[in-house]
Design a protein around this motif. Structure first.
Motif, PDB file in Angstrom:
ATOM      1  N   GLU A 476      65.851  21.572  21.510  1.00 11.41           N
ATOM      2  CA  GLU A 476      65.176  20.289  21.751  1.00 11.41           C
ATOM      3  C   GLU A 476      64.327  19.850  20.585  1.00 11.41           C
ATOM      4  O   GLU A 476      64.051  18.662  20.415  1.00 11.41           O
ATOM      5  CB  GLU A 476      64.265  20.399  22.977  1.00 11.41           C
ATOM      6  CG  GLU A 476      64.964  20.681  24.275  1.00 11.41           C
ATOM      7  CD  GLU A 476      63.963  20.784  25.410  1.00 11.41           C
ATOM      8  OE1 GLU A 476      63.764  19.764  26.095  1.00 11.41           O
ATOM      9  OE2 GLU A 476      63.382  21.861  25.601  1.00 11.41           O
ATOM     10  N   HIS A 484      65.152  16.559  18.714  1.00 11.88           N
ATOM     11  CA  HIS A 484      66.605  16.377  18.669  1.00 11.88           C
ATOM     12  C   HIS A 484      67.164  17.206  19.817  1.00 11.88           C
ATOM     13  O   HIS A 484      67.223  18.434  19.724  1.00 11.88           O
ATOM     14  CB  HIS A 484      67.187  16.849  17.338  1.00 11.88           C
ATOM     15  CG  HIS A 484      66.842  15.980  16.177  1.00 11.88           C
ATOM     16  ND1 HIS A 484      67.608  14.915  15.781  1.00 11.88           N
ATOM     17  CD2 HIS A 484      65.790  16.017  15.330  1.00 11.88           C
ATOM     18  CE1 HIS A 484      67.051  14.323  14.737  1.00 11.88           C
ATOM     19  NE2 HIS A 484      65.937  14.982  14.447  1.00 11.88           N
ATOM     20  N   ARG A 485      67.597  16.550  20.870  1.00 11.51           N
ATOM     21  CA  ARG A 485      67.993  17.260  22.077  1.00 11.51           C
ATOM     22  C   ARG A 485      69.472  17.624  22.033  1.00 11.51           C
ATOM     23  O   ARG A 485      70.344  16.798  22.290  1.00 11.51           O
ATOM     24  CB  ARG A 485      67.668  16.433  23.317  1.00 11.51           C
ATOM     25  CG  ARG A 485      66.186  16.084  23.445  1.00 11.51           C
ATOM     26  CD  ARG A 485      65.856  15.477  24.793  1.00 11.51           C
ATOM     27  NE  ARG A 485      64.536  14.865  24.798  1.00 11.51           N
ATOM     28  CZ  ARG A 485      63.401  15.522  24.962  1.00 11.51           C
ATOM     29  NH1 ARG A 485      63.436  16.825  25.143  1.00 11.51           N
ATOM     30  NH2 ARG A 485      62.240  14.877  24.952  1.00 11.51           N
ATOM     31  N   ASN A 486      69.739  18.875  21.666  1.00  7.31           N
ATOM     32  CA  ASN A 486      71.055  19.506  21.763  1.00  7.31           C
ATOM     33  C   ASN A 486      72.101  18.963  20.805  1.00  7.31           C
ATOM     34  O   ASN A 486      73.223  19.463  20.781  1.00  7.31           O
ATOM     35  CB  ASN A 486      71.567  19.416  23.203  1.00  7.31           C
ATOM     36  CG  ASN A 486      70.562  19.976  24.180  1.00  7.31           C
ATOM     37  OD1 ASN A 486      70.207  21.149  24.123  1.00  7.31           O
ATOM     38  ND2 ASN A 486      70.062  19.118  25.076  1.00  7.31           N
ATOM     39  N   LEU A 488      72.378  17.337  16.591  1.00  8.32           N
ATOM     40  CA  LEU A 488      71.759  16.849  15.364  1.00  8.32           C
ATOM     41  C   LEU A 488      72.844  16.667  14.318  1.00  8.32           C
ATOM     42  O   LEU A 488      73.979  17.133  14.471  1.00  8.32           O
ATOM     43  CB  LEU A 488      70.653  17.783  14.876  1.00  8.32           C
ATOM     44  CG  LEU A 488      70.983  19.228  14.497  1.00  8.32           C
ATOM     45  CD1 LEU A 488      71.501  19.340  13.057  1.00  8.32           C
ATOM     46  CD2 LEU A 488      69.737  20.089  14.629  1.00  8.32           C
ATOM     47  N   THR A 501      70.023  10.030  16.021  1.00  6.57           N
ATOM     48  CA  THR A 501      69.246  10.452  17.189  1.00  6.57           C
ATOM     49  C   THR A 501      70.061  10.556  18.468  1.00  6.57           C
ATOM     50  O   THR A 501      69.511  10.513  19.571  1.00  6.57           O
ATOM     51  CB  THR A 501      68.064   9.496  17.409  1.00  6.57           C
ATOM     52  OG1 THR A 501      68.564   8.161  17.573  1.00  6.57           O
ATOM     53  CG2 THR A 501      67.105   9.541  16.243  1.00  6.57           C
ATOM     54  N   ASN A 503      71.638  12.148  21.592  1.00  5.34           N
ATOM     55  CA  ASN A 503      71.122  13.287  22.330  1.00  5.34           C
ATOM     56  C   ASN A 503      71.747  13.354  23.709  1.00  5.34           C
ATOM     57  O   ASN A 503      72.234  12.359  24.240  1.00  5.34           O
ATOM     58  CB  ASN A 503      69.603  13.211  22.444  1.00  5.34           C
ATOM     59  CG  ASN A 503      69.154  12.123  23.396  1.00  5.34           C
ATOM     60  OD1 ASN A 503      68.997  12.353  24.591  1.00  5.34           O
ATOM     61  ND2 ASN A 503      68.949  10.902  22.871  1.00  5.34           N
ATOM     62  N   ASN A 505      71.025  15.840  27.586  1.00  7.15           N
ATOM     63  CA  ASN A 505      69.954  16.591  28.251  1.00  7.15           C
ATOM     64  C   ASN A 505      70.339  18.019  28.632  1.00  7.15           C
ATOM     65  O   ASN A 505      69.684  18.626  29.483  1.00  7.15           O
ATOM     66  CB  ASN A 505      69.448  15.834  29.484  1.00  7.15           C
ATOM     67  CG  ASN A 505      70.437  15.847  30.629  1.00  7.15           C
ATOM     68  OD1 ASN A 505      71.648  15.910  30.412  1.00  7.15           O
ATOM     69  ND2 ASN A 505      69.922  15.789  31.851  1.00  7.15           N
ATOM     70  N   SER A 528      72.566  10.963  28.587  1.00  5.30           N
ATOM     71  CA  SER A 528      72.101  10.756  27.230  1.00  5.30           C
ATOM     72  C   SER A 528      71.006   9.714  27.313  1.00  5.30           C
ATOM     73  O   SER A 528      71.245   8.578  27.732  1.00  5.30           O
ATOM     74  CB  SER A 528      73.241  10.264  26.335  1.00  5.30           C
ATOM     75  OG  SER A 528      72.750   9.945  25.042  1.00  5.30           O
TER      76      SER A 528
END
Length: 838
Positions: A476, A484-486, A488, A501, A503, A505, A528
C-alpha cells in the motif's frame, strides 16, 4: 555460480591479462611478418647481434607456441557476475496492526503489535515515540513475534505479552520485562508456555491473561499473577482456573473481572465473563454471572464504576446486546437496559475500550454503525449510551479481505486519543496502523508515522514500447510515504513513476501489457478507488481505469495469457462465473467491448488454476494449479487445452502437487538440457527417481509438448529436494543473444542459513548465477529487462550489452544487498580461458 568480490576481481584481472597477452602475441606476429616497424627516427629497428629476418623468425616461433598453448586448452563457458543495481530501491509496505499502546510517565508512547517498519526505520513489533510524535530511534526494543499487550509499572518498566519467542534477540516466551531504556531484564522470566493476550499491573504484582497452561514452572490455565520484581515469581495461592483463554482483565478494588473464551472458572459455569476476588485464592463470585453468548475481547470501567464489555456476542447480562454492553459490576452483573438501545451493526466486533475521563467511552473494533449512526470502527459513546454525533474520525481500511479495525485505544491529556489497529485511512487521510486524534475527533497531524509491515511483489510485466515496468503484489505504501495500492509503475530508468496512480484494493497476482499499452491486472481485489472491479481490471497507459471493460469474475483470478492477436484474454483462478456465465476456474474473455466470453470455450477445472501459458503456433493453452479434473478428465495438476476449449485426451502427465509456473518452449527448456519445444513446469511437487525419468524432479520438470506429455528424458538435473519453483523464464533472442534461462522461487542453500531465490542457466545447463535471499524468503517473478539492452524496433538489432533482470518477491536481502521485495540485477559477462592463469 555466485562469485565473491575477490573472485570477480580475479576474473577481471585474468581477463585483462589474457587481453594483454593476446595483444602482445598479435603484435609479435604482425611485426615478424613485416607489418610493424619499431624506430625512434623512422630508421629500421635492429637487435644487437641479430638481423631483422632472424629476429622475426624467433618471435614468430614463440608467438605460435604461446598461441598453441592457449588455444589447445578447453575454453570455459561464458561466466557471469551478478550486480544488484542501485535502482529500484523502494520499500513496499502494508498497514501494520497496532494492538497495544501505553504512555510512560515522561509522555512518550510505546506501541506494540504486528509490524516491521515505522516509516523507513526497521522496528519489529515494538516502537517508542517522543512526545512530538517522532520515532525514538534510540530505543532498541524488538520482539520476534506479535505483541498483544503492554503494561507499565510505577518505575516505567515495560511488560510485554504476545506470541513471540525472543525479545531483543534473547529467549523470552510470550512475556518479557524491559527497563525504561528498552533493555531486557535479564532475570525476570515467568515463561508462559503459550500466547499472552492481556496484562495488568497492580502494585507489586502483574496479572497475566492468555492461552497458556503453565507459567513460572507451575500449572495455570488462562490467567495468573506474578511478581513484577526478581524473576517474576508466581503467586502460588491466587488461581481462579478458567478452562480457556483470558483476553481481558480489569481490577476494581478487591475484585478482578475476566473476559475471554472460557466456559468455566474454578469448575463452575461462567460463559466468557467472571468476577473473582483479588485476595487469597481468587475465589469466584457466586452471584455475578452475565453469561455472554460469544467471545468477550475487552473490558473497561467507566467514570461511574460500571463495567463496559466489548466482543462478538449477541446476548449478555440477560438482554440482547450486539458486541457492546454496560454491566452492573455488582449483584448478578445485569446489563444496563437503557445504555445503547440501538446497539451496533450486525456482526460487529469490539476489541478496544477506554474511558476518556470526561464521562464518555471510546470504543474501537470492526463495525460500520453504532447507535443507529454511521461509524467506521471507532466511536465515542456518551454516558447516556448515545453516540457523540460530532465525533467521527472515520477509521477505514482500503483493502479487501483483511482483519480491519481499531484494536487499541489510549486517551491522552486534554481529551486527545491515540488509536492503533489495522487501518490505512483516518478522516480521509492516509494513516497506517496508528493515529492521534484531537478532542473533537479530527486528525492530529503531529503524529503521522506509518506503522507498517513489509509488502511483497507477486508479478511483473514489461512494456517494450514505452520501457515502463509494471509491478503488482500486496502493498500500500512506497518508501513510507507514497500511497500505491498493490500496483505501481517504474519509469524506463527503473525509478518510481509517482504519477501513475492506478490502484486496486487487494493483492495483484498477474499482470499483462498489450501492444496498445493497456495494462490488465488480476488478483484478489473488489474495486479500484470507489469503482467496483471484481478480481480483474484494465487500465490505460495513463493509469485510468477502463470504464466499460468489466468481465466481472466472481472470485480470485491468478493467471492470464493473451492470444497472439490480442483479441482474447485467457484467465485462470478460483472463479466459477465470468460475465454472469458459468466458467469453472478457466475462461476466455474478449478484450473488446465489456469483456464478456466471446464463445463457449469452457474447459472446466475442479479446483484452482494458478498458471497458464499459450503456445503461439497453434493456440494451445497449458495450465497448472491445484486441480485433479480438467474437462471431465483426470488431470493431476497440469493439463493441455486446445484452441477450441477441448482438453487434450492424450496429454496427461501425472504430478503429485501444485503447479505454479508454466513456460512454453523456453530457450532451451529449463534446467539442463531438454528437447526442443518442451514445456517447463514449476511448482511444489517432488517426483521420485523412476517416476519422471532416471532422476528425481523437485519442483521443476520438462514435459514434451505433444503426445502423452511424457517427461523429457533429456532433462538431466533438477533443484534440490524441498524446492518450490514459482517462476520460469528466458531471455528472448531479441533481448540478449546468449542463451540464458532461469527459475525462481525458494531453493534450499547448502549453507542452511539462506535460500536461493533465483538460478540462471546457460545453453549447456550450467548454473551461471545464483541469487541468495534470506532464510524463509523467496522470489516470485522475474522478467528480462531492457535497462541495459535497448532494441531498435525498426531493425530488430540486438544490443550486446550486459543483460539485466528485474526480480520481485518477498525478500529483504538479495545477493547480500538490502532490498525490499523488488530489485534489478545486472549480469556482467566475462569470457575466461582455462589455463594456468586461472
Amino acid at each position: 555460480m555466485r562469485s565473491s568480490k575477490r573472485g570477480r576481481m580475479s576474473a577481471r584481472l585474468i581477463h585483462s591479462a589474457h587481453s594483454a597477452i593476446m595483444a602482445l602475441i598479435c603484435a609479435m606476429l604482425h611485426w615478424s611478418m613485416g607489418g610493424l616497424t619499431m624506430s625512434d627516427d623512422r630508421r629500421s629497428f635492429r637487435v644487437r647481434g641479430l638481423c631483422r629476418s632472424r629476429w622475426r623468425s624467433i618471435l614468430c616461433c614463440h608467438a605460435l607456441i604461446l598461441l598453441g598453448a592457449l588455444f589447445s586448452a578447453p575454453m570455459h563457458a561464458q561466466q557471469y557476475a551478478a550486480v544488484v543495481l542501485p535502482v529500484p530501491d523502494v520499500r513496499l509496505s502494508l498497514a501494520g496492526d497496532v494492538k497495544a499502546v501505553v504512555r510512560q510517565s515522561d509522555g512518550k508512547l510505546v506501541l506494540g503489535g504486528s509490524f516491521d517498519l515505522v516509516g523507513l526505520e526497521h522496528r519489529q513489533n515494538l516502537a517508542r515515540f517522543n512526545t512530538d510524535g517522532s520515532l525514538d530511534v534510540s530505543w532498541p526494543a524488538l520482539a520476534n513475534g506479535t505483541v498483544n499487550a503492554l503494561a507499565l509499572d510505577a518505575g516505567d518498566h515495560l511488560y510485554v505479552g504476545g506470541a513471540f519467542t525472543e525479545v531483543n534477540g534473547i529467549g523470552r516466551n510470550a512475556l518479557a520485562k524491559l527497563g525504561p531504556d528498552g533493555m531486557l531484564d535479564a532475570d525476570w522470566n515467568p515463561a508462559p508456555n503459550s500466547i499472552v493476550n492481556a496484562l495488568l499491573v497492580s502494585g507489586s504484582q502483574l496479572y497475566v491473561g492468555g492461552a497458556f497452561g503453565n507459567i513460572a514452572g507451575s500449572a495455570r490455565t488462562g490467567v495468573a499473577r506474578v511478581s513484577v520484581s526478581g524473576m517474576g515469581q508466581l503467586d502460588a495461592t491466587w488461581n481462579p482456573a478458567p478452562n480457556n483463554s483470558v483476553l481481558a482483565i480489569v481490577e476494581a478494588g478487591s475484585n478482578v473481572y475476566l473476559g475471554g473464551s472460557f466456559s468455566q472458572v474454578s469448575g463452575t459455569a461462567r460463559l466468557r465473563l467472571a468476577k473473582v476476588s483479588a485476595l487469597g485464592a481468587g475465589l469466584l463470585d457466586a452471584n455475578w454471572n452475565p453469561s455472554a453468548d460469544a467471545i468477550v475481547n475487552t473490558l473497561a470501567l467507566d467514570g461511574s464504576g460500571s463495567l463496559v464489555v466489548g466482543g462478538v456476542f449477541f446476548n449478555i447480562g440477560g438482554l440482547p446486546r450486539n458486541c457492546i454492553a454496560k454491566l452492573d459490576p455488582a449483584g448478578t452483573g445485569a446489563a444496563n437496559a437503557s445504555w445503547i438501545p440501538a446497539s451496533a451493526s450486525f456482526g460487529c466486533s469490539v476489541r478496544a475500550l477506554a474511558a476518556d475521563g470526561n464521562g464518555a467511552i471510546i470504543a474501537g473494533g470492526s463495525f460500520s454503525t453504532m447507535g443507529g449512526l454511521s461509524r467506521n470502527n471507532l466511536v465515542r459513546l456518551l454516558d447516556s449510551g448515545t453516540v457523540d454525533s460530532g465525533w467521527n474520525p472515520d477509521v477505514q481500511m482500503q483493502r479487501y479481505l483483511t482483519l480491519v479495525g481499531v484494536h487499541a485505544v489510549l486517551p491522552l491529556a486534554g481529551g486527545a486519543v491515540q488509536v492503533g489497529g489495522n487501518f490505512d485511512t483516518v478522516a480521509g487521510n492516509a494513516r497506517f496502523g496508528s493515529a492521534r486524534l484531537m478532542p473533537d475527533g479530527s486528525l492530529d497531524a503531529s503524529f503521522s508515522a506509518a506503522i507498517d509491515r513489509l509488502g511483497d511483489v507477486r508479478t511483473l510485466a514489461f512494456d517494450p514500447i514505452s520501457g515502463h515496468t509494471y509491478v503488482g503484489g500486496s502493498f500500500e505504501l512506497v518508501n513510507g510515504s507514497q500511497v500505491h495500492r498493490n500496483l505501481l509503475r517504474l519509469a524506463n530508468d527503473l525509478s518510481l513513476d509517482g504519477g501513475w496512480t492506478a490502484n486496486v484494493n487487494g493483492p495483484v497476482s498477474a499482470l499483462k501489457v498489450d501492444q496498445t499499452q493497456r495494462v490488465y491486472a488480476a488478483g484478489a481485489f473488489t474495486r479500484s478507488d470507489l469503482v467496483v472491479r471484481n478480481y480483474l481490471a484494465r487500465f490505460d497507459a495513463s493509469g485510468v481505469l477502463d470504464a466499460t471493460w468489466n468481465p466481472n469474475p466472481n472470485f480470485f483470478v491468478e493467471a492470464m495469457a493473451l492470444s497472439v492477436d490480442e483479441s482474447n484474454l485467457y484467465l485462470g483462478g478460483a472463479f466459477t462465473q465470468i460475465g454472469g456465465q458459468s466458467r469453472n476456474r478457466l475462461a476466455r474473455v474478449a478484450t473488446a467491448g465489456t469483456g464478456s466470453p466471446p464463445d463457449s470455450w469452457n474447459p472446466n477445472a475442479n479446483s484452482s488454476v494458478l498458471a497458464m501459458a499459450l503456445r503461439p503456433s497453434d493456440g494451445a493453452v497449458y495450465v497448472g494449479g491445484a486441480f485433479s479434473v480438467l474437462g471431465g478428465l483426470a488431470r493431476s495438476f497440469v493439463g493441455k487445452i486446445g484452441n477450441d476449449g477441448t482438453v487434450d485426451a492424450s496429454w496427461a502427465p501425472n504430478l503429485n502437487n501444485f503447479v505454479e509456473a508454466i513456460d512454453v518452449d523456453p530457450r532451451p527448456p529449463l534446467v539442463k538440457r531438454g528437447s526442443a519445444g518442451s514445456i517447463g513446469v514449476g511448482g511444489d511437487f517432488d517426483l521420485a527417481a523412476g517416476v519422471a525419468g532416471a532422476l528425481a524432479r523437485n519442483g521443476l520438470v520438462n514435459l514434451l509438448p505433444n503426445g502423452t506429455g511424457a517427461f523429457d528424458s533429456l532433462q538431466d538435473a533438477s533443484p534440490p529436494t524441498g524446492s518450490r519453483v514459482q517462476g520460469l523464464g528466458a531471455f528472448a533472442p531479441e533481448v540478449y543473444p546468449e542463451t540464458l534461462n532461469w527459475i525462481c522461487g525458494t531453493f534450499p542453500a547448502s549453507n542452511g542459513s539462506s535460500e536461493i531465490g533465483l538460478q540462471v542457466f546457460n545453453a549447456g545447463g550450467q548454473v551461471v548465477i545464483e541469487l541468495p535471499v534470506a532464510l524463509d524468503e523467496g522470489i516470485s517473478d522475474v522478467i528480462a529487462h531492457y535497462y541495459f539492452n535497448r532494441i531498435s524496433q525498426q531493425s530488430n538489432q540486438v544490443s550486446t550489452g550486459s543483460p539485466a533482470i528485474l526480480v520481485g518477491g518477498s525478500f529483504t536481502l538479495i545477493n547480500g544487498q538490502a532490498r525490499k521485495g523488488l530489485a534489478a540485477v545486472q549480469l556482467l559477462a566475462n569470457q575466461l580461458f582455462a589455463n594456468s592463469f586461472e
